[in-house]
Motif scaffolding. Sequence first.
Motif, PDB file in Angstrom:
ATOM      1  N   PRO A 112      57.906 -42.269  15.561  1.00 16.18           N
ATOM      2  CA  PRO A 112      57.920 -41.050  14.740  1.00 16.18           C
ATOM      3  C   PRO A 112      58.675 -39.919  15.428  1.00 16.18           C
ATOM      4  O   PRO A 112      58.579 -39.731  16.637  1.00 16.18           O
ATOM      5  CB  PRO A 112      56.430 -40.712  14.591  1.00 16.18           C
ATOM      6  N   ARG A 113      59.419 -39.170  14.627  1.00 15.82           N
ATOM      7  CA  ARG A 113      60.175 -38.035  15.133  1.00 15.82           C
ATOM      8  C   ARG A 113      59.463 -36.738  14.749  1.00 15.82           C
ATOM      9  O   ARG A 113      58.750 -36.672  13.739  1.00 15.82           O
ATOM     10  CB  ARG A 113      61.591 -38.037  14.551  1.00 15.82           C
ATOM     11  N   PRO A 114      59.655 -35.683  15.533  1.00 18.70           N
ATOM     12  CA  PRO A 114      59.067 -34.409  15.144  1.00 18.70           C
ATOM     13  C   PRO A 114      59.687 -33.896  13.835  1.00 18.70           C
ATOM     14  O   PRO A 114      60.802 -34.291  13.499  1.00 18.70           O
ATOM     15  CB  PRO A 114      59.420 -33.492  16.330  1.00 18.70           C
ATOM     16  N   PRO A 115      58.915 -33.062  13.113  1.00 21.92           N
ATOM     17  CA  PRO A 115      57.689 -32.414  13.579  1.00 21.92           C
ATOM     18  C   PRO A 115      56.444 -33.282  13.374  1.00 21.92           C
ATOM     19  O   PRO A 115      56.365 -34.036  12.410  1.00 21.92           O
ATOM     20  CB  PRO A 115      57.616 -31.167  12.710  1.00 21.92           C
ATOM     21  N   PHE A 116      55.492 -33.145  14.316  1.00 25.87           N
ATOM     22  CA  PHE A 116      54.164 -33.731  14.187  1.00 25.87           C
ATOM     23  C   PHE A 116      53.232 -32.681  13.588  1.00 25.87           C
ATOM     24  O   PHE A 116      53.495 -31.472  13.682  1.00 25.87           O
ATOM     25  CB  PHE A 116      53.624 -34.144  15.561  1.00 25.87           C
ATOM     26  N   PRO A 117      52.115 -33.094  12.988  1.00 25.60           N
ATOM     27  CA  PRO A 117      51.111 -32.107  12.568  1.00 25.60           C
ATOM     28  C   PRO A 117      50.608 -31.331  13.784  1.00 25.60           C
ATOM     29  O   PRO A 117      50.127 -31.920  14.758  1.00 25.60           O
ATOM     30  CB  PRO A 117      50.004 -32.967  11.954  1.00 25.60           C
ATOM     31  N   GLY A 118      50.749 -30.032  13.767  1.00 32.76           N
ATOM     32  CA  GLY A 118      50.448 -29.232  14.953  1.00 32.76           C
ATOM     33  C   GLY A 118      48.986 -28.944  15.174  1.00 32.76           C
ATOM     34  O   GLY A 118      48.519 -28.870  16.307  1.00 32.76           O
ATOM     35  N   GLU A 119      48.236 -28.761  14.097  1.00 35.57           N
ATOM     36  CA  GLU A 119      46.835 -28.349  14.218  1.00 35.57           C
ATOM     37  C   GLU A 119      45.935 -29.553  14.444  1.00 35.57           C
ATOM     38  O   GLU A 119      45.221 -30.005  13.548  1.00 35.57           O
ATOM     39  CB  GLU A 119      46.412 -27.583  12.960  1.00 35.57           C
ATOM     40  N   MET A 137      43.974 -38.591  16.434  1.00 35.71           N
ATOM     41  CA  MET A 137      45.389 -38.241  16.485  1.00 35.71           C
ATOM     42  C   MET A 137      46.124 -38.629  15.205  1.00 35.71           C
ATOM     43  O   MET A 137      45.870 -39.688  14.631  1.00 35.71           O
ATOM     44  CB  MET A 137      46.061 -38.921  17.684  1.00 35.71           C
ATOM     45  N   THR A 138      47.019 -37.748  14.750  1.00 40.35           N
ATOM     46  CA  THR A 138      47.854 -37.994  13.579  1.00 40.35           C
ATOM     47  C   THR A 138      49.308 -37.696  13.930  1.00 40.35           C
ATOM     48  O   THR A 138      49.610 -36.574  14.340  1.00 40.35           O
ATOM     49  CB  THR A 138      47.436 -37.102  12.403  1.00 40.35           C
ATOM     50  N   PRO A 139      50.195 -38.685  13.805  1.00 32.03           N
ATOM     51  CA  PRO A 139      49.960 -40.079  13.406  1.00 32.03           C
ATOM     52  C   PRO A 139      49.285 -40.861  14.524  1.00 32.03           C
ATOM     53  O   PRO A 139      49.279 -40.431  15.681  1.00 32.03           O
ATOM     54  CB  PRO A 139      51.380 -40.600  13.143  1.00 32.03           C
ATOM     55  N   ALA A 140      48.719 -42.020  14.179  1.00 34.10           N
ATOM     56  CA  ALA A 140      48.080 -42.862  15.178  1.00 34.10           C
ATOM     57  C   ALA A 140      49.126 -43.367  16.171  1.00 34.10           C
ATOM     58  O   ALA A 140      50.218 -43.785  15.770  1.00 34.10           O
ATOM     59  CB  ALA A 140      47.397 -44.047  14.514  1.00 34.10           C
ATOM     60  N   PRO A 141      48.838 -43.310  17.471  1.00 36.34           N
ATOM     61  CA  PRO A 141      49.778 -43.843  18.457  1.00 36.34           C
ATOM     62  C   PRO A 141      49.956 -45.352  18.297  1.00 36.34           C
ATOM     63  O   PRO A 141      49.050 -46.059  17.842  1.00 36.34           O
ATOM     64  CB  PRO A 141      49.107 -43.513  19.796  1.00 36.34           C
ATOM     65  N   ASP A 142      51.118 -45.819  18.684  1.00 36.28           N
ATOM     66  CA  ASP A 142      51.419 -47.251  18.680  1.00 36.28           C
ATOM     67  C   ASP A 142      51.234 -47.785  20.096  1.00 36.28           C
ATOM     68  O   ASP A 142      51.939 -47.384  21.018  1.00 36.28           O
ATOM     69  CB  ASP A 142      52.856 -47.472  18.212  1.00 36.28           C
ATOM     70  N   HIS A 143      50.269 -48.680  20.277  1.00 34.97           N
ATOM     71  CA  HIS A 143      50.001 -49.283  21.578  1.00 34.97           C
ATOM     72  C   HIS A 143      50.523 -50.713  21.672  1.00 34.97           C
ATOM     73  O   HIS A 143      50.171 -51.443  22.595  1.00 34.97           O
ATOM     74  CB  HIS A 143      48.500 -49.286  21.861  1.00 34.97           C
ATOM     75  N   GLY A 144      51.302 -51.129  20.700  1.00 37.02           N
ATOM     76  CA  GLY A 144      51.797 -52.501  20.678  1.00 37.02           C
ATOM     77  C   GLY A 144      50.853 -53.479  20.027  1.00 37.02           C
ATOM     78  O   GLY A 144      51.028 -54.697  20.157  1.00 37.02           O
ATOM     79  N   GLY A 201      65.485 -37.342  21.099  1.00 35.86           N
ATOM     80  CA  GLY A 201      65.008 -36.487  20.032  1.00 35.86           C
ATOM     81  C   GLY A 201      63.601 -36.734  19.546  1.00 35.86           C
ATOM     82  O   GLY A 201      63.239 -36.264  18.463  1.00 35.86           O
ATOM     83  N   ARG A 202      62.788 -37.443  20.311  1.00 37.07           N
ATOM     84  CA  ARG A 202      61.426 -37.724  19.851  1.00 37.07           C
ATOM     85  C   ARG A 202      60.530 -38.015  21.036  1.00 37.07           C
ATOM     86  O   ARG A 202      60.993 -38.286  22.151  1.00 37.07           O
ATOM     87  CB  ARG A 202      61.416 -38.937  18.911  1.00 37.07           C
ATOM     88  N   ALA A 203      59.225 -37.975  20.796  1.00 38.86           N
ATOM     89  CA  ALA A 203      58.255 -38.416  21.799  1.00 38.86           C
ATOM     90  C   ALA A 203      58.234 -39.944  21.852  1.00 38.86           C
ATOM     91  O   ALA A 203      58.506 -40.619  20.858  1.00 38.86           O
ATOM     92  CB  ALA A 203      56.859 -37.892  21.456  1.00 38.86           C
ATOM     93  N   GLY A 204      57.907 -40.482  23.008  1.00 40.31           N
ATOM     94  CA  GLY A 204      57.745 -41.921  23.140  1.00 40.31           C
ATOM     95  C   GLY A 204      56.374 -42.361  22.676  1.00 40.31           C
ATOM     96  O   GLY A 204      55.425 -41.573  22.593  1.00 40.31           O
ATOM     97  N   GLN A 205      56.269 -43.636  22.362  1.00 35.96           N
ATOM     98  CA  GLN A 205      54.993 -44.241  21.998  1.00 35.96           C
ATOM     99  C   GLN A 205      54.466 -45.044  23.193  1.00 35.96           C
ATOM    100  O   GLN A 205      55.249 -45.594  23.975  1.00 35.96           O
ATOM    101  CB  GLN A 205      55.154 -45.149  20.787  1.00 35.96           C
TER     102      GLN A 205
END
Length: 292
Positions: free
Chosen positions: A10-17, A29-36, A255-259
């Motif tokens: 997932p790329r930003p923006p993420f839900p901030g609140e 957490m939203t979205p749910a992290p991907d742990h494989g 351009g994004r956070a890692g999973q």
Amino acid sequence: MTTDPREAGPRPPFPGEQQQERPGLTSKMTPAPDHGETSYVGKGLLTDRVALITGGDSGIGRAVSIAYAREGADVAISYLDAEQSDAEETARWVEQAGRRALLLPGDLRDEDHCRALVARTVAELGRIDILVNNAAAQTINDGLDDVTAHDLEGAFRANVFAMYYLAQAAVPHMRPGSAIVNSTSQQAKVADSTMLIYAATKGAIASLTIGLSNLLAPKGIRVNCVAPGPIWTPIQPIAKTPEQIEQLGADTPLGRAGQPAELAPAYVLLASREGSYMSGALVPVTGGTPMY
């Protein structure tokens, strides 16, 4: 799955609140992290080995636990009492892979607990071949006066002292071919002005990794560390403002956070025979952010 690394998560923006109190839970957490969970495929690289993973309940620790189990390892999972629900979910994935999961709640800031973790792992799983020092406390500051002596000591106890105590306890049980994998951070080199103490602990981990490698290589025990960049784990909604959460990872070259799932292969490499000539290394997984 896309092969474009810009679109692999997932790329930003993420839900901030979505701020949380410590220690934070994956389920909130939203979205749910991907742990494989649905993607990691093992190749038998850790067959019948035993790993102790601190912070194994969630985030990178959960992804590594799942990967190690699918590679054939039994997994002891260290976590805080408040993280019980996350730890049970990780154990479920380990057991679904056909491996044993050992749940070990408690606070790593306590030296006796660190030593008990190793003792219980050996007693209940029969041995210890891999130690993953992954758990961490993240301290945030605005100015120099924001960090108390209690904060400072707690961060170093959780992030550095525990790593040392666990290595002390584990190494006497380790055979040639065993491995220690530590989690440092890009903050070890980047050192953001709002993360003074966290960055200092991660710099200490990077240096400790090299020193332990020099000490233990003659015994056939390899020691390496992984340096994550901004990864979508529960530590983020604990420490970040809504504005920071929304744009997490936007400033990386990709351009994004890692999973968390994107970290697991590095930990497998460093623990397995595939990394047999790697010791004293720092492996950046930062979305392209340089560490120099």
